[in-house]
Design a protein around this motif. Structure first.
Motif, PDB file in Angstrom:
ATOM      1  N   GLY A  75       0.788  -1.234   0.000  1.00 11.80           N
ATOM      2  CA  GLY A  75       0.000   0.000   0.000  1.00 11.80           C
ATOM      3  C   GLY A  75       0.814   1.275   0.000  1.00 11.80           C
ATOM      4  O   GLY A  75       0.406   2.278   0.586  1.00 11.80           O
ATOM      5  N   ILE A  76       1.999   1.248  -0.616  1.00 11.19           N
ATOM      6  CA  ILE A  76       2.822   2.453  -0.690  1.00 11.19           C
ATOM      7  C   ILE A  76       2.186   3.455  -1.651  1.00 11.19           C
ATOM      8  O   ILE A  76       1.836   3.107  -2.777  1.00 11.19           O
ATOM      9  CB  ILE A  76       4.233   2.085  -1.207  1.00 11.19           C
ATOM     10  CG1 ILE A  76       4.922   1.148  -0.242  1.00 11.19           C
ATOM     11  CG2 ILE A  76       5.042   3.350  -1.504  1.00 11.19           C
ATOM     12  CD1 ILE A  76       5.831   1.786   0.737  1.00 11.19           C
ATOM     13  N   GLU A  77       2.015   4.679  -1.181  1.00  8.84           N
ATOM     14  CA  GLU A  77       1.413   5.715  -2.029  1.00  8.84           C
ATOM     15  C   GLU A  77       2.185   7.014  -1.935  1.00  8.84           C
ATOM     16  O   GLU A  77       2.875   7.254  -0.947  1.00  8.84           O
ATOM     17  CB  GLU A  77      -0.035   5.958  -1.589  1.00  8.84           C
ATOM     18  CG  GLU A  77      -0.906   4.793  -1.976  1.00  8.84           C
ATOM     19  CD  GLU A  77      -2.383   5.060  -1.818  1.00  8.84           C
ATOM     20  OE1 GLU A  77      -2.741   6.078  -1.182  1.00  8.84           O
ATOM     21  OE2 GLU A  77      -3.151   4.236  -2.337  1.00  8.84           O
ATOM     22  N   PRO A  78       2.057   7.858  -2.950  1.00  8.98           N
ATOM     23  CA  PRO A  78       2.709   9.172  -2.886  1.00  8.98           C
ATOM     24  C   PRO A  78       2.211   9.951  -1.674  1.00  8.98           C
ATOM     25  O   PRO A  78       1.068   9.770  -1.233  1.00  8.98           O
ATOM     26  CB  PRO A  78       2.261   9.858  -4.186  1.00  8.98           C
ATOM     27  CG  PRO A  78       1.802   8.769  -5.099  1.00  8.98           C
ATOM     28  CD  PRO A  78       1.319   7.656  -4.218  1.00  8.98           C
ATOM     29  N   ASN A  79       3.052  10.812  -1.107  1.00  5.80           N
ATOM     30  CA  ASN A  79       2.657  11.636   0.041  1.00  5.80           C
ATOM     31  C   ASN A  79       2.549  13.098  -0.393  1.00  5.80           C
ATOM     32  O   ASN A  79       2.672  13.422  -1.580  1.00  5.80           O
ATOM     33  CB  ASN A  79       3.642  11.427   1.196  1.00  5.80           C
ATOM     34  CG  ASN A  79       5.055  11.855   0.825  1.00  5.80           C
ATOM     35  OD1 ASN A  79       5.282  13.002   0.430  1.00  5.80           O
ATOM     36  ND2 ASN A  79       6.013  10.936   0.923  1.00  5.80           N
ATOM     37  N   SER A  80       2.342  13.968   0.595  1.00  2.00           N
ATOM     38  CA  SER A  80       2.075  15.381   0.260  1.00  2.00           C
ATOM     39  C   SER A  80       3.283  16.067  -0.389  1.00  2.00           C
ATOM     40  O   SER A  80       3.126  17.069  -1.087  1.00  2.00           O
ATOM     41  CB  SER A  80       1.639  16.143   1.515  1.00  2.00           C
ATOM     42  OG  SER A  80       2.663  16.104   2.480  1.00  2.00           O
ATOM     43  N   ALA A  81       4.484  15.525  -0.192  1.00  3.91           N
ATOM     44  CA  ALA A  81       5.664  16.098  -0.871  1.00  3.91           C
ATOM     45  C   ALA A  81       5.615  15.778  -2.362  1.00  3.91           C
ATOM     46  O   ALA A  81       5.850  16.650  -3.207  1.00  3.91           O
ATOM     47  CB  ALA A  81       6.949  15.546  -0.243  1.00  3.91           C
ATOM     48  N   HIS A  82       5.298  14.512  -2.696  1.00  6.38           N
ATOM     49  CA  HIS A  82       5.127  14.153  -4.116  1.00  6.38           C
ATOM     50  C   HIS A  82       4.001  14.979  -4.732  1.00  6.38           C
ATOM     51  O   HIS A  82       4.118  15.464  -5.860  1.00  6.38           O
ATOM     52  CB  HIS A  82       4.783  12.661  -4.278  1.00  6.38           C
ATOM     53  CG  HIS A  82       5.812  11.723  -3.759  1.00  6.38           C
ATOM     54  ND1 HIS A  82       5.688  11.093  -2.549  1.00  6.38           N
ATOM     55  CD2 HIS A  82       6.988  11.299  -4.280  1.00  6.38           C
ATOM     56  CE1 HIS A  82       6.743  10.310  -2.351  1.00  6.38           C
ATOM     57  NE2 HIS A  82       7.555  10.417  -3.384  1.00  6.38           N
ATOM     58  N   ASP A  83       2.911  15.109  -3.981  1.00  5.86           N
ATOM     59  CA  ASP A  83       1.754  15.857  -4.499  1.00  5.86           C
ATOM     60  C   ASP A  83       2.117  17.308  -4.789  1.00  5.86           C
ATOM     61  O   ASP A  83       1.705  17.863  -5.808  1.00  5.86           O
ATOM     62  CB  ASP A  83       0.586  15.822  -3.495  1.00  5.86           C
ATOM     63  CG  ASP A  83       0.007  14.420  -3.338  1.00  5.86           C
ATOM     64  OD1 ASP A  83       0.304  13.554  -4.188  1.00  5.86           O
ATOM     65  OD2 ASP A  83      -0.735  14.193  -2.357  1.00  5.86           O
ATOM     66  N   ALA A  84       2.885  17.915  -3.884  1.00  4.29           N
ATOM     67  CA  ALA A  84       3.262  19.322  -4.074  1.00  4.29           C
ATOM     68  C   ALA A  84       4.132  19.486  -5.322  1.00  4.29           C
ATOM     69  O   ALA A  84       3.954  20.434  -6.096  1.00  4.29           O
ATOM     70  CB  ALA A  84       4.002  19.840  -2.837  1.00  4.29           C
ATOM     71  N   LEU A  85       5.048  18.546  -5.538  1.00  2.00           N
ATOM     72  CA  LEU A  85       5.907  18.627  -6.734  1.00  2.00           C
ATOM     73  C   LEU A  85       5.085  18.438  -8.004  1.00  2.00           C
ATOM     74  O   LEU A  85       5.318  19.093  -9.019  1.00  2.00           O
ATOM     75  CB  LEU A  85       7.038  17.584  -6.643  1.00  2.00           C
ATOM     76  CG  LEU A  85       8.096  17.907  -5.590  1.00  2.00           C
ATOM     77  CD1 LEU A  85       9.000  16.707  -5.330  1.00  2.00           C
ATOM     78  CD2 LEU A  85       8.932  19.117  -6.010  1.00  2.00           C
ATOM     79  N   ARG A  86       4.105  17.554  -7.929  1.00  3.41           N
ATOM     80  CA  ARG A  86       3.236  17.340  -9.074  1.00  3.41           C
ATOM     81  C   ARG A  86       2.402  18.599  -9.375  1.00  3.41           C
ATOM     82  O   ARG A  86       2.231  18.993 -10.530  1.00  3.41           O
ATOM     83  CB  ARG A  86       2.319  16.151  -8.793  1.00  3.41           C
ATOM     84  CG  ARG A  86       1.479  15.755  -9.976  1.00  3.41           C
ATOM     85  CD  ARG A  86       0.616  14.542  -9.667  1.00  3.41           C
ATOM     86  NE  ARG A  86      -0.518  14.537 -10.573  1.00  3.41           N
ATOM     87  CZ  ARG A  86      -0.423  14.215 -11.858  1.00  3.41           C
ATOM     88  NH1 ARG A  86       0.721  13.857 -12.376  1.00  3.41           N
ATOM     89  NH2 ARG A  86      -1.489  14.249 -12.619  1.00  3.41           N
ATOM     90  N   GLU A  87       1.933  19.218  -8.303  1.00  3.95           N
ATOM     91  CA  GLU A  87       1.136  20.444  -8.436  1.00  3.95           C
ATOM     92  C   GLU A  87       1.979  21.563  -9.070  1.00  3.95           C
ATOM     93  O   GLU A  87       1.523  22.265  -9.970  1.00  3.95           O
ATOM     94  CB  GLU A  87       0.650  20.853  -7.035  1.00  3.95           C
ATOM     95  CG  GLU A  87      -0.436  21.905  -7.002  1.00  3.95           C
ATOM     96  CD  GLU A  87      -1.759  21.412  -7.591  1.00  3.95           C
ATOM     97  OE1 GLU A  87      -1.965  20.187  -7.683  1.00  3.95           O
ATOM     98  OE2 GLU A  87      -2.552  22.293  -7.991  1.00  3.95           O
TER      99      GLU A  87
END
Ligand code: OAD
Ligand code: ZN
Length: 249
Positions: A75-87
């Motif tokens: 169940g490894i998923e991206p976290n808010s750091a990955h999300d921020a970079l994507r944004e």
């Protein structure tokens, strides 16, 4: 306050480059390498040397499966750091994302940013003879059910994780693209990496020599921290979402 100044530099930049390391994925449950609870305190790096893959692929693969299970639980998923970079990429504020991580958690599809996975991707394997690449999960299952080493169906060569092992060179074109992006960067961000492994560790220096505004976002000091315009000591899951919001304001 440092973050607000960095956000302003990002807004003004034509080319923003980020280099990430294991620290961006610890909040997803993946241990980093050099902290006290890191991978290299639990496994011997020598066991994952290219030389061992060549000389003893059976035992290499046995250890590799166990390393993989320790690094990548369920169940490894991206976290808010990955999300921020994507944004940031989506909004046109990040143009190249260079990562040392092999976890595949960065996603730049549907953005204009170029993703460069410098150390490969652990979710793939590559045939050491013909270069055929395929999904790693079924290959690991074959290893666990006793097929050691796992062999390529096309040519009977031996599958290797599609990652850069110790003793192996980085993919030449990946490194060239990363260096070029670093030379041309207006802003260069080094995020969640100890910056202790070459040649990735030199990328911020290349950017700095070419007059980029540079920033380090990391819990601990790095060899580049004192040289950086912004040395932000903090958790990437706090700093990056804040940075992303400030850039958007
Ligand atoms: P390291 O383990 O060397 O460094 C990770 C850094 O992230 C450390 O300085 C931590 O302090 C920091 N860190 C951890 N969690 C953090 C968080 N939540 N917020 C902010 N900082 C955090 O990992 P890398 O620099 O990525 O090579 O290591 C580079 C390479 O060495 C890896 O790619 C791997 C390894 O051998 C290959 O697989 C080829
Ligand atoms: Zn093959």
């Amino acid at each position: 306050e440092q973050v607000a100044h960095l956000a302003a530099a990002i807004r003004d930049a034509d080319s923003v480059v980020a280099l990430t390391g294991a620290g961006v994925s610890t909040a997803s449950g993946i241990p980093d390498f050099r902290s006290d609870s890191g991978i290299w305190n639990r496994f011997d790096p020598e066991d994952f040397h290219y030389r061992r893959f060549c000389n003893d692929p059976e035992d290499f693969w046995k250890d590799r499966v166990s390393l993989h299970e320790t690094m990548f639980g369920d169940g490894i998923e991206p976290n808010s750091a990955h999300d921020a970079l994507r944004e940031l990429s989506k909004n046109g504020h990040l143009h190249a994302l260079v990562t040392q991580n092999t976890d595949g958690l960065h996603d730049t599809t549907a953005t204009s940013a170029e993703l460069i996975e410098l150390h490969g991707n652990a979710h793939r394997v590559v045939c050491d003879s013909c270069g055929h690449k395929t999904d790693a999960a079924p290959i690991r299952e074959r290893v666990e059910s006793g097929e050691r080493p796992p062999r390529c169906g096309d040519c009977d060569g031996i599958f290797k994780p599609d990652v850069v092992l110790f003793g192996e060179q980085l993919e030449k074109s990946d490194l060239q693209r990363a260096r070029k992006r670093s030379r041309n960067a207006d802003v260069f961000l080094a995020i969640g990496s100890s910056l202790s492994v070459e040649p990735a560790a030199s990328l911020p220096r290349i950017a700095e020599r070419n007059d980029a505004t540079t920033a380090v976002v990391n819990l601990d000091e790095t060899p580049f921290s004192a040289l950086a315009d912004f040395d932000i000591r903090g958790d990437v899951t706090d700093v990056l979402p804040t940075l992303c919001e400030e850039v958007a304001d």
